[in-house]
Design a protein around this motif. Structure first.
Motif, short mmCIF file in Angstrom:
data_model
loop_
_atom_site.label_atom_id
_atom_site.label_comp_id
_atom_site.label_asym_id
_atom_site.label_seq_id
_atom_site.Cartn_x
_atom_site.Cartn_y
_atom_site.Cartn_z
N SER A 1 48.54 48.80 103.97
CA SER A 1 47.36 49.60 103.62
C SER A 1 46.73 50.19 104.88
O SER A 1 46.29 51.35 104.89
N ARG A 2 46.68 49.40 105.95
CA ARG A 2 46.11 49.88 107.21
C ARG A 2 46.87 51.10 107.72
O ARG A 2 46.27 52.04 108.26
N LEU A 3 48.19 51.10 107.56
CA LEU A 3 48.99 52.24 108.02
C LEU A 3 48.69 53.50 107.22
O LEU A 3 49.07 54.60 107.63
N GLU A 4 48.01 53.35 106.08
CA GLU A 4 47.59 54.51 105.28
C GLU A 4 46.14 54.89 105.53
O GLU A 4 45.58 55.70 104.80
N GLY A 5 45.52 54.28 106.53
CA GLY A 5 44.13 54.60 106.85
C GLY A 5 43.11 53.74 106.15
O GLY A 5 41.90 54.01 106.24
N VAL B 1 51.74 46.82 114.01
CA VAL B 1 52.35 48.14 114.22
C VAL B 1 51.24 49.17 114.43
O VAL B 1 50.35 49.31 113.58
N PRO B 2 51.24 49.90 115.54
CA PRO B 2 50.21 50.92 115.76
C PRO B 2 50.32 52.04 114.72
O PRO B 2 51.40 52.62 114.54
N ASP B 3 49.22 52.32 114.02
CA ASP B 3 49.29 53.29 112.93
C ASP B 3 49.63 54.69 113.43
O ASP B 3 50.34 55.44 112.76
#
Length: 456
Positions: free
Chosen positions: A165-169, A327-329
């Motif tokens: 979810s974090r990787l989607e902002g 993982v860096p978004d």
């Protein structure tokens, strides 16, 4: 050597490991600290140091080696520079970092998919696949599909739901995510859409883990995975679990996906056939991470589907899952742009290799603190889950619950195991508290109402 005091154990561990450039095994750390060091205490300290990023763990449980690592940052993922980038990956990164106006518009090129020959073409080199297999394996590999993922499900739900979810902002913190998943509590001041995204991940992860014997790279799995991840998030409710019928664009990209529904369907089926034919689980995982978002088969949620689908071969093979920890978004987004605009996979591979090593180290540490699963509970997991949830939903007191469980045991299991099922179910009920009832898919209000009856 005398045994270190409890408060001094972590500094002593770090000092011992730092003095050995090649790292130390658990036994070597024990020797360095003194033979009187309590084994379990040392395991917990090592697990904590791995989770916080102060130590790096490589290898499987028995041969694990600990080395000093850069401190892990709390909050946002670390900067992209922490991920080693290959020369070809660096070239791709430099290209996609240019302004959109400086990049050449491109469309979907089916040759990218058709040029791939399962088990002949490889995105991951042989040495890379072998290394991933070493760090992802653990004891019990021959167990039924999904056994390991079920064993760490509570941890995996939080890790993967939050990171994906974090990787989607999504702006939920890790603690917010835990409260939402465990207690159904939405974070104040956040959009309902963010809570929906995380809960959808929870449902999708449970689907993959609980259906480990049935999942694969087929329409049933991928369409239902999309339906779970896209639930209540798309403008068109009929687009949930359905291949795309409309044109879509990629934000901040010059890539134009396919628009013809017939071609989308043809390429989707070809993609699934190729993925299923791949024999190496890590090659399968990376193939779907690159090819599925490139096709954009759904109206939205394509990258989320690809990240969870990458775990399908890992769950089936009882390998450490890929939870995208740290993982860096921004780097992940740029790696996907390189695939979209240049059909370049090396930058995404750099991210994948680094991410899997981080995830494998995390779950290797988790394994040290998780006892061996009870085979009976594992075999009758669904029956137990149904029994407990029904007792709570029906608001049964202690006497009624005992009668209900015994009656259900008559039809759920064979005669020789009925008493054991009754005993285990009653033990589970007695152990229920506000911090563990969510695993039975019970709402907080249902638990509170039942608890008053049960305690009375």
């Amino acid at each position: 050597m005398s045994r270190p005091a409890s408060n001094d154990l972590i500094p002593a561990i770090l000092a011992a490991v730092a003095a050995a450039p090649a790292g130390l095994t658990f036994g070597e750390i024990t020797t360095a600290l003194g033979e009187k060091t309590v084994r379990r205490t040392l395991q917990y300290r090592l697990q904590r140091l791995v989770e916080t990023g102060e130590l790096r763990m490589s290898g499987n449980r028995r041969s694990a080696r600990y080395t000093i690592a850069a401190p892990r940052q709390d909050g946002p993922a670390p900067p992209a520079e922490v991920v080693p980038i290959s020369p070809t990956g660096r070239a791709a990164l430099d290209y996609v970092r240019q302004p959109v106006a400086a990049r050449t518009p491109v469309g979907y090129d089916r040759a990218f998919l058709e040029a791939y020959r399962p088990n002949e073409t490889f995105y991951l080199a042989a040495g890379e696949r072998e290394r991933l297999a070493r760090i992802g394996a653990h004891e019990g590999d021959a167990a039924p599909a999904g056994t390991y993922a079920k064993r760490i499900l509570d941890r995996l739900l939080i890790d993967l739901a939050w990171n994906s979810s974090r990787l989607e902002g999504n702006t939920y913190s890790l603690l917010d995510t835990r409260r939402l998943i465990d207690f159904g509590q939405e974070a104040e001041g956040r959009a309902h859409r963010e809570a929906q995204m995380i809960l959808n991940h929870k449902d999708a992860i449970e689907f993959l883990v609980q259906s480990a014997d049935d999942i694969g790279f087929n329409r049933y799995t991928i369409l239902n995975l999309h339906a779970l991840l896209a639930n209540n998030l798309l403008a068109d409710p009929q687009a949930v679990g359905r291949l795309r019928h409309i044109a879509v664009g990629i934000e901040r990209s010059v890539f134009h996906p396919l628009e013809t529904p017939q071609l989308i369907e043809e390429c989707f089926d070809q993609l699934l056939a190729s993925a299923e034919a791949i024999t190496d689980p890590f090659e399968q995982a990376f193939f779907v991470m690159a090819q599925l978002p490139y096709l954009q088969p759904f109206d939205d949620v394509n990258k989320r589907v690809s990240r969870l689908a990458a775990n399908i071969p890992l769950v089936r093979a009882n390998l450490a899952p890929l939870s995208f920890t740290d993982v860096p978004d921004d780097l992940y987004a740029q790696a996907m742009l390189a695939v979209y605009e240049r059909q370049e996979t090396d930058l995404l591979k750099d991210v994948f290799l680094w991410a899997y090593e981080r995830s494998a180290a995390r779950y290797a540490a988790v394994r040290q603190s998780v006892g061996e699963p009870d085979p009976f509970r594992l075999r009758h997991r669904q029956a137990l889950r149904d029994l407990i949830s029904q007792v709570i939903r029906r608001g049964l007191g202690r006497v009624e619950a005992a009668d209900y469980i015994r009656a259900q045991a008559q039809v759920l299991v064979e005669p020789e195991t009925r008493e054991q099922l009754v005993e285990v179910a009653e033990t589970e009920l007695l152990a229920l508290h506000e911090g563990n009832f969510a695993r039975y898919q019970i709402r907080p209000s249902q638990y509170v109402a039942w608890r008053k009856i049960w305690d009375a």
